[in-house]
Structure formats: C-alpha cells, structure tokens
Design a protein around this motif. Sequence first.
Motif, PDB file in Angstrom:
ATOM      1  N   UNK B   6       3.372   5.371  -5.099  1.00  0.00           N
ATOM      2  CA  UNK B   6       3.579   4.420  -6.157  1.00  0.00           C
ATOM      3  C   UNK B   6       2.458   3.822  -6.678  1.00  0.00           C
ATOM      4  N   UNK B   8       1.000   0.591  -8.956  1.00  0.00           N
ATOM      5  CA  UNK B   8       1.549  -0.446  -9.498  1.00  0.00           C
ATOM      6  C   UNK B   8       0.258  -0.791 -10.113  1.00  0.00           C
ATOM      7  N   UNK B  10      -2.561  -3.415 -11.977  1.00  0.00           N
ATOM      8  CA  UNK B  10      -3.023  -4.505 -11.502  1.00  0.00           C
ATOM      9  C   UNK B  10      -2.267  -5.449 -12.083  1.00  0.00           C
ATOM     10  N   UNK B  12       0.668  -6.026 -13.237  1.00  0.00           N
ATOM     11  CA  UNK B  12       2.199  -6.006 -12.924  1.00  0.00           C
ATOM     12  C   UNK B  12       2.127  -6.616 -11.519  1.00  0.00           C
ATOM     13  N   UNK B  13       1.152  -5.814 -10.609  1.00  0.00           N
ATOM     14  CA  UNK B  13       0.790  -6.617  -9.315  1.00  0.00           C
ATOM     15  C   UNK B  13       0.682  -8.152  -9.095  1.00  0.00           C
ATOM     16  N   UNK B  20       7.132  -4.494 -10.144  1.00  0.00           N
ATOM     17  CA  UNK B  20       6.586  -3.707  -9.074  1.00  0.00           C
ATOM     18  C   UNK B  20       7.817  -3.472  -8.165  1.00  0.00           C
ATOM     19  N   UNK B  36       3.511   2.963  -1.079  1.00  0.00           N
ATOM     20  CA  UNK B  36       2.865   2.118  -1.735  1.00  0.00           C
ATOM     21  C   UNK B  36       1.279   1.926  -0.883  1.00  0.00           C
ATOM     22  N   UNK B  40      -4.756   0.464  -3.448  1.00  0.00           N
ATOM     23  CA  UNK B  40      -4.848   0.423  -5.065  1.00  0.00           C
ATOM     24  C   UNK B  40      -5.321  -0.660  -5.708  1.00  0.00           C
ATOM     25  N   UNK B  41      -5.858  -0.851  -6.776  1.00  0.00           N
ATOM     26  CA  UNK B  41      -5.783  -1.796  -7.681  1.00  0.00           C
ATOM     27  C   UNK B  41      -5.822  -1.616  -9.111  1.00  0.00           C
ATOM     28  N   UNK B  42      -6.618  -0.714  -9.650  1.00  0.00           N
ATOM     29  CA  UNK B  42      -6.674  -0.945 -11.093  1.00  0.00           C
ATOM     30  C   UNK B  42      -7.054   0.432 -11.647  1.00  0.00           C
TER      31      UNK B  42
END
Lengths: 459, 249, 196
Positions: B6, B8, B10, B12-13, B20, B36, B40-42
Amino acid sequence: MIGHAEKAAPFAANEKRAHWHDQALWFVRLKRDRQAESIPEWEELRQTASAIKAHTLSRIADYLEEFERNATNNRIQVHWACDAAEHNAIVHKILADRGITRLVKSKSMLTEECHLNPYLEARGIEVTDTDLGERIVQLRHEPPSHIVLPAIHLKKEDIGELFHKELGTQAGASDPKYLTEAARGHLRQKFMAAQAGLTGVNFAVAETGGFVVCTNEGNADMGTSLPRVHIACMGFEKLVPRSKDLAVFLRLLARSATGQPVTSYTTHFHGPVRGGELHIVIVDNGRSTILGQETFRRSLSCIRCGACMNTCPVFRRSGGYSYGYTIPGPIGSLLAPLRDPKNFASLPFASSLCGSCSDVCPVKIDLHHELYAFRQDMVRGKRVPLAKRLAMAGMSYVLAQTWAYRLAGGLMRGIVPRMPRALVYGPWNPWGRQRELPPMPRHSARGLIQRDLTQKGAK
Amino acid sequence: MPRVGLFIPCYIDQFYPQVGLASWRLLRRLGIEVEFPEEQTCCGQPMANSGCAECTRPLAEKFLRIFGKYDYVVAPSGSCVSMVRNHYAQWLSGREGFDHLRANTFELCEYLVDVARVSKIDGDFPCKVGLHMSCHGLRELRLARSSELMVKPFNKVRFLLGQLRGIEIVELTRPDECCGFGGTFAVNEEAVSCLMGRDRLADHERAGAEIITGFDTSCLMHLEGLIRREKKPLRVMHVAEILEQARLS
Amino acid sequence: MSSRDSILAALRRNAPATSPLPEPPAGIVYPDPAKQFAEAFTSVGGKFVRLARREDIDPELEKIEAYAHARKIASLVAGIGRSNVDLNGLKDPHELEGLDVAIIAGEFGVAENGAVWVPGSALGPQRAIFVVTQHLVLVVPASELVHTMHQAYERIRFQGLGFGVFISGPSKTADIEQALVIGAHGARSCTLFLVG
C-alpha cells in the motif's frame, strides 16, 4: 516579461466577467460535443488525422516539392520564406510591384505571427481584416484573443460603442444583428475597393497542387473573387498528401472549432481567378526547428481549431491576452516558448495539466504531456526562478530520507497549529490567500495503521 | 495470495491520515493482505510537476526500491499512480523490476474493480454525494470515460459507490472539469486555481451535494480549503472513507 | 542557397523516421441520406425544399420573399428562374454588386453536413457570384447525395478544375458574443431545392 499568472490574476479577479467568458467558451465546447457524438467513427477519425499528420511531417520536404510542381502547373506562383521578415517582404513586393495600396485579409494566424499588418501599413498599404471578429479587434488596435473567436473577450456593448465611434452606428446600440449588418455594409465597401485579397490556408494538397480555405462569413470568398490578386500564406505544416485526406480533416475541423458540421464555405483554390493571379507563400519561421525536436514536433500537427482553448479551464478563466502570444491556450503555451523560451517561460506552467486539451484535440496532440515535458526544459535552461528550484531541491532531499520526512512532517503538524494565524496566513503563503491550509492532525496515516496493526495483534 | 503493497501519498500521510487508514482497512476487510512498507515517503510528483527532473530521480528510485518486491502496489491516489505509470520511465526505464512495477501499480478503485474483481460492496450511505473526477485518474488512468472522448461511457469509481444502499450521486453540469489544484499550479496560478475550485464547488452545490468525494485527496484538499474559508455547508471525503464507513454502518 | 532550398534542406535534416500513411475510415452510412441532408442543411441556417420535378422549382421560387421582390436575378441553371442579368455581359465581377438572387446548380450534396459541392464551372464567368449575391438558391438532383465527405472526395476530380466550393447554408457569423447572425458578408439566405 510578465508571466501568465500575473496577467491572469486581474482577469480572474473580475469574477463576473470571467464567468461570462468561461460560459461563452464552454457553450462552444458543448456544441463540439454534440457534433462529435453524431459521428460514430469520431475517435477513428482523430486517430487517422493524427497519423496522416505524422506521416506528412515525416516526408514533408518531398510533399512540398510535389505540391510546388502541381501548384505551378495550376498557374499558382509559389514563394518560400525562411522567416517572418522574408514573408512580409514577399507579400509587400507582390503588392508594391503592382501598385496595390488596398488589401483585404481573411483570417490568417500566420500573418498575425509575422506581424504583417503593421509592416504593410508602415509602407502605405491599407490593410483591412474582414473577418468580423478580426475587424473588431483591428479597429480596437488589439490582437485577437482567440484564434477562432477573435473578439470573444468583448461584450456586445463594447462592440456597440466601438462601432458607434468607428462606423457611425447609433449610440448605445448593441444588438448583434444590427452591428453585424453595419459591419457588412462597411466591409462590402472595402471588398469592392480592394485591389488584392490575402488569405491563410487551412489545408494544402500535395497531389493536386491546390489549397482549401474555410470561413463561415464568406469573407475569404469575397476577398479572393473580386480583386485580381490573391495571396495565400501558409506554414508548411498545412500540407496533406492527398485530396481524400481533406475529408478526414474537414470532418473534424468545424465540429471541433465551433460545433458546426462544416463551415458555410469550404473553398478549394486550384488556380487564379479569371484574368488574375494567385500567389502562395510557404513559410518556415522556426517550424523546421520544431520538427527536429522529438518531444514537441507533434505540435506542428495543429489545425488551429481552437478546441483546446474552449475546453481549457485555465484559458476560460484567464483570457487569451494572459498568454501574450498570437496563439494562446494550451497549444500556444507550447508554440510560444518553442519560439521564444526566454519571454514565454511561464506558459508551460499556465496549465493544471488536466489533459482535457489532449482529449479534445482532433489531431491528438499530447498537449499536456508536452507542457509537462517543457517544464523540465525550462528548469534545465534556468528559466524558473532560483528560489523555486532551491525549494524543490530541499523538498526532494527531505522526501528522499524517510527519517527526515517523518521528522519534518511531525514538526510541521506539531508547530503550525500553535502558530498565530497572522503568521501562517501572511502574504508569503499563496495557498492561504483564499484557502485554508489542510488540517494538521496529531497522527500520521502510518501512525494510525501501526496502531491498527498492534490492536489487531493484541486481539 | 499475492503480496500487495500500500502506498499512501505524503500529503495523505501527513494531513489526511483517516484516508490512509480507510484505504488500509478497506483492503484488509475485502480480504486483501495488504502491507504498508514503512520506508515510503513520496512519489516525487511535486518535483516532476515543477519540471525538476533531477530532484525527482531519487524519489522514483526509492519508490522502485521499496515497492519493486510486491506483486501489486495500490495507492488511494490517481495522480501518484499516474506518476509511476506514465512518468517514471524517464528515470527508471531499463531498471530491473521497473516494467513489473509499472504494470502492477494501481489506483485503489481501479485495483478493486480490475484486479480484485470486487463486484459487490455491502453497506449503507444514505447521502447526496458529488463525485469529483480528478483529472489524472480520469485521463491518465482512464478510470472513467472523459467527456471529450466519444467512446462508450464507463466509470469504475461510480460503479463502486453505486453499490452502496441509499447513496445518491448527484448529476453535475460539468461532469469532469478540473478543480484547479494541479499540484504546484495551485500556488503558481493561485488566482485562476481558486476560481476554478469555487466554480467546481458551485456546481456541486447546485446539484445538491452534501459531500464531495473523489479518488485524489489532493484535489479534495484544495476544495476543502475553499469550503472551510467560505464556511460552506459541504464536506469532502475520499472514496475509500465512504466505502469503509458504509461497511461499518 | 535560396530560401526554398534551405527550408527543404532543414526539413530533410529534421524530419523523423517515416510513419505509414493511413486510409480514411469508411464513415457513417445514413439509412435515409436525404432526410439527414435536410436536417443538416436546416441546422446550418439553410432553407431546404424537396421537390418531385424540375417544373416545380419556378413556382417554389416565387414563394421566396427575396426572390418575389428581387430586381436583379441571375440564373445559372438552364430554364429555371426569371433571370434578368446577362452574366456574360459583365466585364468585371464588381458589377455583380446589387445582385439580389443567384440560382446555381450544385453537383452533389453531402448528407452528414448539408454541404453542396459547386465546381467553378457551375458559377459562370464570374465565380464571385455565389458570395456577392444577396440571396442564393441551389438546385441539386436528389439522386446526387453522398453520405460523408469521404465519398465526396472520391467524386471530385481536381485536375483542371481551377475552383470549387462546398457551400453549407447562408453566410453567418457569431463573432459578437457568440450570437448567431445570418448574413455576414455573403448570401443572407440560402435555399436548396432537392429535386427528383
């Protein structure tokens, strides 16, 4: 040069007028939709048109030679111009050699691009634009604000006032029928007195050595069948190989442009008027350079229907003049900086990249993808302000490190809600001028998902 | 069981964590063992959108490193998925795993309809909802037919929402006009962007919407910013939130 | 190097690899092309009249107000209309100014868009006639309808043609606030008789 955003802001600020402009153009888009829906093979036509253009451009030199041969056989005199200056000089020489001082013109974006009118006027030639919209903007000493609807930015009251001053219509009269009738009388005199007519070219056909001009008003027909001399000016990209290709493009053009099934007059010239002469000036003016650019060459397929302007949510709310170029809107945002990247650096950014232009384009130019790509050219050429480039570099650094991203996000969410409103919504925050910032929640999504997992685990 | 990652986005996070979480829970409840990955970032879109190709590269590479190992990648965002599918090739073409990543990264609704083949979502949502068809999902991912194209109408998002009992999806006069967010466009062209947004809101209001939903929280963030400033009686919800909330009711 | 040669050289240098030239699509086929033509022609502001026989044209012409009150009429369709202008006697197209009605034979009509193909040969000695006249009447045989522009271009031979025009309704403009006004520079009305 002032960028698009600065010129668009005052237009958008006059919300009532901007909405009126938006509605007027959206209405044309809806008419286009109805016409396109009536043709079951619409998408196939677009695909074919796109492929015909791509093919023609891939062999354009051969086709131009074929056109020249056949046109010459049709007693059409073919001239070649490398740039705007040469184009203007050729047109002027044709007129001057024959002692012509009165010229009527039908719509030609190429001559706008070359600034032909002021060139000829400075040399003692009276130039009359005869398309009603073009005549209106000519009398106002303005350029067209749209390539198909040159006076779309004006209200009928503005035109009534102009005609009262220039053509002696009644003060305060603004009925379009009345004003059009006045223009008809005024321009008939000009047609009758003209010694030469100049037109653009919608399509030229290599195999037949002739060309096609489309108008609704009949002004190109008046201007080319009364005077003895007809000069047609075209960018080389107007060429198609075969006469049957005309069917493909004519089916798309008027439907896309104004939502009509076809223009009132679709005139095919394959020789001069009786006892007269016909000249065609083939112009490069930077186009051959664009042909060499893989990313942008598809912009040469444009048939100047204006559909991308009518559909563009930015154009509709910023007006043609905000682009500062002869051809505005999405296609202009490519063509202008292709010609002059320094002065038109803001145009590839004058788009939300919504892609409506690409989907509406009858020749399937991938306009918004080209605009996206052009932004990279602008950054590489350092035509984007240093502050913006640095901001992006900083952002990239933070986002590339998960720890830095989490730290920055957490700090922002922790600090911003505690800051005084005046500090958050200062003039340095363009987002916040008319909008609230997004909420700054306590937890990030990753925090909530972790918690969800832990709770599940506990259960 | 395929491995599903997944992603998500940035914003939204950071700003809309409930979106998310709803995406996460929705997928899990539909029986999809979604993971998840924490690193992860962007996706890099803000930089790419601004023309900063070199600033985008590390993020594209990071994305591939993190998500390359999954059978599928799902994101509740049309524009981030479009970034992977339509723009990553510039930086990742020829890299090991990239073709797989590109072919198997899906927007949430798209994944549910086309891959997971969800044909029935149980739940109640007795509200008048305006569906905002964000441009990238619409025209880059073809989640629905755009109004310009003369092909058979379809709409994957509407299909999912339409499963819910009691939901009324209102008819807009302009079904897919851009809201004016456009990434950095929202600040570069602030005046036009906000006018576009207000015009969208007016269309939804006229149609009687109580909630504006969509599959791109970025557009909704822009619209919500205008709604809150003008104190309009509207709210925004991501499609995932609606589908998740309806299941709970 | 001449401008011609330098342009062609630049184009050869910069042209991409050749891509294929496709054939146009087949195009829509209407169940009733005459009906479609009538609808299209009317939608563009034209007046459509279906007549069974050629003899019916003259009485129908009298019903057109502009024709009934016309002072100067020029007919280029043999045996049709009260022609009172000798086109062959005109030395200059400008002398057409003041012509009230012109009656011209169209070679064929196009159902999809209501366009009528008028070759230069149908326009008499001065091709300006179709646009200078205040009112235009077109006569087209009902047997001569094609479905789409694709079929239209299969029919047209450009060799030695010189001039030809598709006319679809009267002259019009919408340049003032998008308000449609019939009668911009050319004919103020366009009546079409589809005969047979």
